[in-house]
Structures are given as C-alpha cells and as structure tokens.
Design a protein around this motif. Structure first.
Motif, PDB file in Angstrom:
ATOM      1  N   LYS A   1     -16.275  37.433  47.213  1.00 57.65           N
ATOM      2  CA  LYS A   1     -15.508  38.327  46.331  1.00 57.65           C
ATOM      3  C   LYS A   1     -15.378  37.755  44.918  1.00 57.65           C
ATOM      4  O   LYS A   1     -15.418  38.487  43.936  1.00 57.65           O
TER       5      LYS A   1
ATOM      6  N   SER B   1     -10.245  29.306  48.968  1.00 61.93           N
ATOM      7  CA  SER B   1      -8.954  29.546  49.638  1.00 61.93           C
ATOM      8  C   SER B   1      -7.959  30.291  48.755  1.00 61.93           C
ATOM      9  O   SER B   1      -6.977  30.843  49.249  1.00 61.93           O
ATOM     10  N   GLY B   2      -8.185  30.236  47.445  1.00 54.48           N
ATOM     11  CA  GLY B   2      -7.247  30.879  46.517  1.00 54.48           C
ATOM     12  C   GLY B   2      -6.450  29.870  45.712  1.00 54.48           C
ATOM     13  O   GLY B   2      -5.449  30.195  45.080  1.00 54.48           O
TER      14      GLY B   2
ATOM     15  N   SER C   1      -7.199  28.173  42.812  1.00 55.29           N
ATOM     16  CA  SER C   1      -7.107  28.403  41.359  1.00 55.29           C
ATOM     17  C   SER C   1      -6.153  29.553  41.078  1.00 55.29           C
ATOM     18  O   SER C   1      -5.354  29.490  40.136  1.00 55.29           O
ATOM     19  N   THR C   2      -6.227  30.604  41.890  1.00 54.71           N
ATOM     20  CA  THR C   2      -5.340  31.760  41.717  1.00 54.71           C
ATOM     21  C   THR C   2      -3.880  31.314  41.828  1.00 54.71           C
ATOM     22  O   THR C   2      -3.059  31.617  40.957  1.00 54.71           O
TER      23      THR C   2
ATOM     24  N   ASN D   1      -0.882  36.051  52.676  1.00 54.99           N
ATOM     25  CA  ASN D   1      -0.286  36.915  51.649  1.00 54.99           C
ATOM     26  C   ASN D   1      -0.013  36.056  50.412  1.00 54.99           C
ATOM     27  O   ASN D   1       0.674  35.033  50.489  1.00 54.99           O
TER      28      ASN D   1
ATOM     29  N   ARG E   1     -13.746  35.672  50.613  1.00 58.68           N
ATOM     30  CA  ARG E   1     -13.179  35.354  49.280  1.00 58.68           C
ATOM     31  C   ARG E   1     -14.200  34.659  48.387  1.00 58.68           C
ATOM     32  O   ARG E   1     -14.240  34.899  47.185  1.00 58.68           O
TER      33      ARG E   1
HETATM   34  P1  ADP Z   1     -10.425  28.564  44.943  1.00 54.17           P
HETATM   35  O1  ADP Z   1      -9.881  28.143  43.627  1.00 54.17           O
HETATM   36  O2  ADP Z   1      -9.651  28.021  46.093  1.00 54.17           O
HETATM   37  O3  ADP Z   1     -11.889  28.290  45.087  1.00 54.17           O
HETATM   38  P2  ADP Z   1      -9.952  31.304  43.989  1.00 54.17           P
HETATM   39  O4  ADP Z   1      -8.561  31.214  43.485  1.00 54.17           O
HETATM   40  O5  ADP Z   1     -11.076  31.363  42.997  1.00 54.17           O
HETATM   41  O6  ADP Z   1     -10.255  30.157  45.083  1.00 54.17           O
HETATM   42  O7  ADP Z   1      -9.984  32.593  44.950  1.00 54.17           O
HETATM   43  C1  ADP Z   1     -11.184  33.061  45.573  1.00 54.17           C
HETATM   44  C2  ADP Z   1     -11.116  34.604  45.667  1.00 54.17           C
HETATM   45  O8  ADP Z   1     -10.108  34.965  46.628  1.00 54.17           O
HETATM   46  C3  ADP Z   1     -10.724  35.282  44.353  1.00 54.17           C
HETATM   47  O9  ADP Z   1     -11.472  36.473  44.216  1.00 54.17           O
HETATM   48  C4  ADP Z   1      -9.230  35.583  44.534  1.00 54.17           C
HETATM   49  O10 ADP Z   1      -8.842  36.718  43.796  1.00 54.17           O
HETATM   50  C5  ADP Z   1      -9.155  35.854  46.043  1.00 54.17           C
HETATM   51  N1  ADP Z   1      -7.842  35.557  46.668  1.00 54.17           N
HETATM   52  C6  ADP Z   1      -7.028  34.498  46.437  1.00 54.17           C
HETATM   53  N2  ADP Z   1      -5.932  34.544  47.225  1.00 54.17           N
HETATM   54  C7  ADP Z   1      -6.041  35.666  47.960  1.00 54.17           C
HETATM   55  C8  ADP Z   1      -5.220  36.288  48.981  1.00 54.17           C
HETATM   56  N3  ADP Z   1      -4.069  35.758  49.386  1.00 54.17           N
HETATM   57  N4  ADP Z   1      -5.656  37.432  49.539  1.00 54.17           N
HETATM   58  C9  ADP Z   1      -6.837  37.985  49.141  1.00 54.17           C
HETATM   59  N5  ADP Z   1      -7.661  37.472  48.198  1.00 54.17           N
HETATM   60  C10 ADP Z   1      -7.280  36.321  47.622  1.00 54.17           C
END
Ligand code: ADP
Ligand code: 5GP
Length: 221
Positions: free
Chosen positions: A147, A27-28, A30-31, A181, A144
C-alpha cells in the motif's frame, strides 16, 4: 544527602527521555512516529545517517542525512556513531552529535531504528526506553508494504522476510504495541512515552526534597 548529590539527581530528572521505536518495515512506524511528534512537542526525532537513496517523498535533513558509502565508512572510523547497522542492504547510523544536540536543546529524543540499533543504544544509554511496534498479522504487514507504494516488489519481499528477524528479538524491548487500529496504537505509544517521567529515579529529586521537610520530632515505627 549532600547538595552536590541533589544537583546530580535534579539534572538526571530533567534530562530528556530517549524513546526508541522499532518495527518490522511496513508496520506503520513512520506514520505513528509522525503522529507522536505532533501531539508531543517536547519530542524531537533523531535524524539518522543512511547510504540508502532517498524516496520521492523524503527530504535531506528531515527524514535522513543521505550520504555515500565512503562518507559513512569515514564516520565509522571517526567514531561518530553511537550505533550503526546494515539493514535491508543499506547502512544506517545514529550519531552522538545528533543525540547530544537534541538533549542540549531540551528535547526528548525519539529514535526510529532497528533492533540492532536499539540494543546498541541501550548499551550506551541504559535509561533509554525500547518499544517494539508490530502489525496485527503478517498478511497485513505485506498489504501495508504494498500500500505504501514506495518500494519495488523485490524490496517488499526482502523486507517482509526480514520481519521475522525483528520479531525474534522481541525480548530486548521494554514494551510491545500492536498497530491494528491507528488511533489506539497512538494512545498506547503516548501513554508509554509519558509514563517514563514517573520512573522512580526521575522522581528521586522530588522525594529527597520532601524528605528534607521532615521535622526533627518525627520518628519512624
Ligand atoms: P513503516 O515506517 O513501519 O515502514 P509506514 O508508516 O510507512 O510503515 O506504513 C506503511 C503503510 O501502512 C502506509 O501506507 C500507512 O499509511 C499504512 N498504515 C500504517 N498504520 C496503519 C494502520 N493502523 N492501519 C492501516 N494502515 C496503516
Ligand atoms: P527505511 O529504509 O524504511 O527508512 O528504514 C529501514 C530500517 O532501518 C527501519 O527498521 C529503521 O528503523 C532502520 N533505521 C533507520 N535509521 C537507523 C539507524 O540510525 N540505526 C539503525 N540501527 N537502524 C535504523
């Protein structure tokens, strides 16, 4: 109110926040957690213990404490964990020691744990704020996961299917943020984190001090 009660209220007001961010994998989280830590220096990440192998980008003691299954089981027997859970075939746990260490250092504590961990942590620390982060669509979640490029196709498939379980438990959370976003999601995360300091019980000491200023002559209607 007695002086001792006031001291207790003051301590409660000053104690660090406990802020849990859960999300289906990909979901993003960690980011966004990394971004939040940069803009909120008072906040520190609770480092979990895990039996999962480190990814190429991960560091011991920064992302996780990587330990064997035997050591993990020993820590369970020793009562070291506030909570632990089996997630995607590996074990993950939060130690009491980690939380108390960060609180004693004056930090707010940010947790990146799953819904089982969030629920168990709340039972022990009812003041914790629980936030669920979601992707805009399930197709985007899969994109994601791919990716990120850190997991095999089989692991990606397993994590994607597990996302529905995380979704089904949305009712245990206080807040839900949709990460479409990135900057907007960060803004929402940050305002929820900040709003916690205005909860009535965090301000109770301040109110009691204002009440103490009441002149004898003032009467209520
Ligand atoms: P999680 O920790 O929830 O498993 P990550 O932070 O590793 O997820 O994010 C998974 C992928 O999605 C990464 O490649 C990150 O760069 C990408 N990502 C995170 N947020 C977004 C967003 N809002 N839009 C597009 N890509 C995103
Ligand atoms: P990952 O393997 O992608 O780092 O994490 C997998 C899942 O385990 C994520 O949902 C993450 O939030 C969760 N997790 C990480 N640490 C803990 C923990 O200490 N306890 C619990 N219950 N879940 C955790």
């Amino acid at each position: 109110m007695t002086d001792r009660s006031l001291i207790a209220l003051k301590r409660r007001a000053e104690r660090g926040k406990l802020f849990v961010v859960s999300a289906p994998s990909g979901s993003g989280k960690s980011t966004l957690v990394r971004m939040l830590l940069k803009v909120e220096p008072a906040c520190a990440l609770s480092i979990s213990y895990t039996t999962r192998a480190p990814r190429s980008t991960e560091q011991e003691g920064v992302d996780y404490y990587f330990i064997s299954r035997e050591t993990f089981d020993q820590m369970i027997s020793d009562g070291a964990f506030v909570e632990w859970a089996e997630v995607h075939g590996n074990r993950y746990g939060t130690s009491f020691h980690e939380i108390e260490r960060l609180l004693e250092a004056g930090h707010d504590v940010l947790f990146d744990i799953d819904y089982q961990g969030a629920r168990a942590l709340k039972a022990c620390y009812p003041e914790a704020t629980l936030l669920l982060l979601l992707p805009p669509t399930m197709a985007e979640l899969k994109r994601r996961l791919r990716k990120r490029g850190t997991d095999t196709a089989e692991v990606i498939e397993r994590r994607w299917h597990a996302a529905w379980r995380e979704l089904e438990h949305y009712g245990i959370f206080d807040f839900v943020v949709v990460n479409d976003n990135l900057q907007q999601a960060l803004g929402e995360l940050q305002s929820i984190y900040r709003a916690e300091q205005n909860l009535w019980w965090r301000r109770a000491y301040h109110v009691e001090m204002l009440l103490k200023e009441k002149p004898e002559a003032v009467e209520h209607d």
